[in-house]
Design an enzyme around this catalytic site. Structure first.
Site, PDB file in Angstrom:
ATOM      1  N   HIS A 169      -7.322  -5.859  -0.800  1.00  0.00           N
ATOM      2  CA  HIS A 169      -6.156  -4.989  -0.686  1.00  0.00           C
ATOM      3  C   HIS A 169      -5.000  -5.797  -0.117  1.00  0.00           C
ATOM      4  O   HIS A 169      -4.981  -6.126   1.059  1.00  0.00           O
ATOM      5  CB  HIS A 169      -6.498  -3.812   0.231  1.00  0.00           C
ATOM      6  N   SER A 192       0.832  -1.196   0.000  1.00  0.00           N
ATOM      7  CA  SER A 192       0.000   0.000   0.000  1.00  0.00           C
ATOM      8  C   SER A 192       0.874   1.256   0.000  1.00  0.00           C
ATOM      9  O   SER A 192       1.646   1.465  -0.940  1.00  0.00           O
ATOM     10  CB  SER A 192      -0.963  -0.064   1.197  1.00  0.00           C
ATOM     11  N   ASP A 238      -8.900  -4.090  -6.299  1.00  0.00           N
ATOM     12  CA  ASP A 238      -8.420  -3.543  -5.033  1.00  0.00           C
ATOM     13  C   ASP A 238      -9.187  -2.262  -4.751  1.00  0.00           C
ATOM     14  O   ASP A 238      -9.161  -1.330  -5.550  1.00  0.00           O
ATOM     15  CB  ASP A 238      -6.919  -3.251  -5.141  1.00  0.00           C
TER      16      ASP A 238
END
Length: 485
Positions: free
Chosen positions: A449, A204, A420
């Site tokens: 995610h 991320s 995602d």
């Protein structure tokens, strides 16, 4: 879900006139970790780094660092520095978290797995914005704006938060908490570990951090894995507005899940479940139920789409709100972040995000963007496009944001899911283009995610493991087809 959800310079940095880094501490003194992050085999240490990397002999701040050492010296390649995301996320216990996720023994043999709390976070020198409990619970994603009045109201709230950050006891750190500074801290960690190079695994926001590191220090990276990619500018205005697109792409997975389980009473077709989302959101906008208004309902739904495993709890929450019943225990527990910890999460997130890019200062810009994205992405677009405290930030970063580039060795592997919600494929494709021939990308046909170890796609997981352990990387970008659940 009242928790923080948790995100230009070329590689030639001469324009910044940074002084040479000098010598890092003569190694790290490893000892036991704090009880709340202790894992079998995990060791912890601290490292002093300059508050301002342009002044290496000036004020120092503390970094908390952890290590899960390889127990197989014959197979040890070096160090694998990790970051779980954020910005604002603690990574001190992340090596143990990766083990819990099933990090293969071949990777554990090949590397000392290194975690750390970035500057401003947790047990590193922390920052604050003196946030009230209510401000903390607003989290790091702006609330869904139903209309122009909501944008104006949130602008006032955001201005207050920015002023509090500027008046806090850690305001002297405002210019120095940025991804560029954290990347330079990473290189100090490398030096302190007496390693010529480091490998990296970042998720991320960690993809932005890894991309910035390998742009600033292209010859000091070994094998770089960027998982669930932000746009090249990080969690900037573009990245934030992609939340709306991500929600629209990911939500059909939940709609199918709920429709196949009539016991939740949310509809027997995906279309009916989708209609229920808008019905519930509209009703909660008018009259909150069990402490949930429309904004909280939307962010709870968005955050629950990060993992397939959260879908049953989300369906139970919807059913409870639909029938005015108390939220299920799992959902209630998810709201129970310790306020001080949450304060630091939110504050350190803001310090980094507001330094990493230039945010529009005109409220009118956000009024326009919210109106556009509410129509373009009706489920959640009016949240990601809403205004942030960065619009009123009262300091400039000590060094300009880094423009991710394609100069350097071909040693980067991007891993990405097709659906995602937080870092959509469209953003990852921008990162892929920015890195050019330095990178290859493996894309898994799955939702959620997080790819490596978090998703179930064996093709994608094996591709990342092979790269970390052997250096083998796909000759071209690879697409991994959907696999049975």
């Amino acid at each position: 879900m009242r928790r923080a959800l948790t995100i230009v310079v070329t590689a030639a940095t001469a324009a910044v006139m940074l002084a040479p880094p000098g010598l890092a501490q003569n190694g790290l003194k490893w000892g036991e970790c704090p009880a709340d992050v202790a894992k079998p085999g995990l060791q912890c240490a601290t490292l002093d780094v300059p508050l301002d990397h342009r002044n290496p002999d000036g004020e120092q701040i503390r970094l908390a660092v952890s290590r899960l050492a390889s127990k197989n010296p014959d197979k040890r390649r070096g160090v694998l520095l990790t970051n779980p995301g954020g910005p604002g996320g603690s990574g001190l216990d992340f090596p143990g978290g990766l083990v819990d996720l099933g990090l293969p023994q071949s990777v554990l043999d090949g590397y000392d797995i290194i975690g750390f709390d970035p500057r401003g976070v947790g047990r590193s020198t922390p920052v604050t914005c003196d946030l009230t409990t209510e401000q903390q619970y607003r989290g790091n994603i702006p609330p869904y704006a139903r209309d122009a009045a909501d944008v104006v109201t949130h602008a006032r709230n955001s201005k207050t938060v920015a002023e509090q950050c500027a008046g806090s006891e850690t305001a002297n750190m405002l210019p120095y908490v940025s991804t560029a500074a954290i990347a330079r801290d990473m290189d100090r960690i490398r030096e302190a570990l007496h390693e010529d190079k480091l490998s990296f695994l970042g998720y991320s926001y960690g993809t932005h951090l890894g991309a910035v590191y390998t742009t600033l220090f292209p010859d000091r990276g070994d094998r770089i894995v960027l998982d669930s990619n932000l746009v090249p500018g990080g969690l900037d205005r573009t990245g934030s507005r992609l939340f709306g697109k991500g929600m629209e792409i990911r939500f059909p997975d939940f709609a199918e899940f709920a429709a196949a389980r009539p016991e939740y009473g949310l509809g027997t077709t995906p279309e009916a479940v989708t209609a229920k989302y808008f019905d519930l959101a509209g009703r909660l906008d008018k009259a909150p139920v069990q402490g949930y208004d429309g904004a909280l309902f939307r962010i709870a739904t968005f955050g629950s789409l990060y993992r397939d495993s959260r879908m049953p709890g989300l369906a139970e929450l919807w059913h409870a709100l639909d029938t005015d019943q108390p939220p299920p225990p799992a959902a209630a527990a998810d709201l129970a972040d310790a306020p001080q910890s949450l304060e630091n999460k939110v504050a350190s997130h803001l310090y980094a995000v507001c330094n990493d890019s230039r945010w529009p200062k005109s409220v009118g810009t956000y009024l326009h963007d919210v109106s556009v994205d509410r129509k373009r992405y009706p489920m959640y677009g009016a949240a990601g496009a809403n205004i942030r405290p960065c619009a009123f930030w009262q300091s400039e970063p000590a060094e300009p944001p880094v423009r991710v580039g394609d100069k350097g060795p071909s040693n980067v592997l991007l891993a990405q899911n097709t659906r995602d919600p937080a870092t959509p494929l469209a953003g990852a494709e921008q990162m892929r283009r920015a890195l050019g021939d330095r990178a290859r990308m493996v894309t898994a046909d799955q939702g959620g995610h997080g790819v490596y170890l978090i998703g179930a796609n064996k093709c994608a997981n094996d591709t990342v493991t092979a790269f970390l352990t052997t250096g083998e990387r796909p000759k071209d970008d690879r697409t991994c087809v959907a696999e049975p659940a």
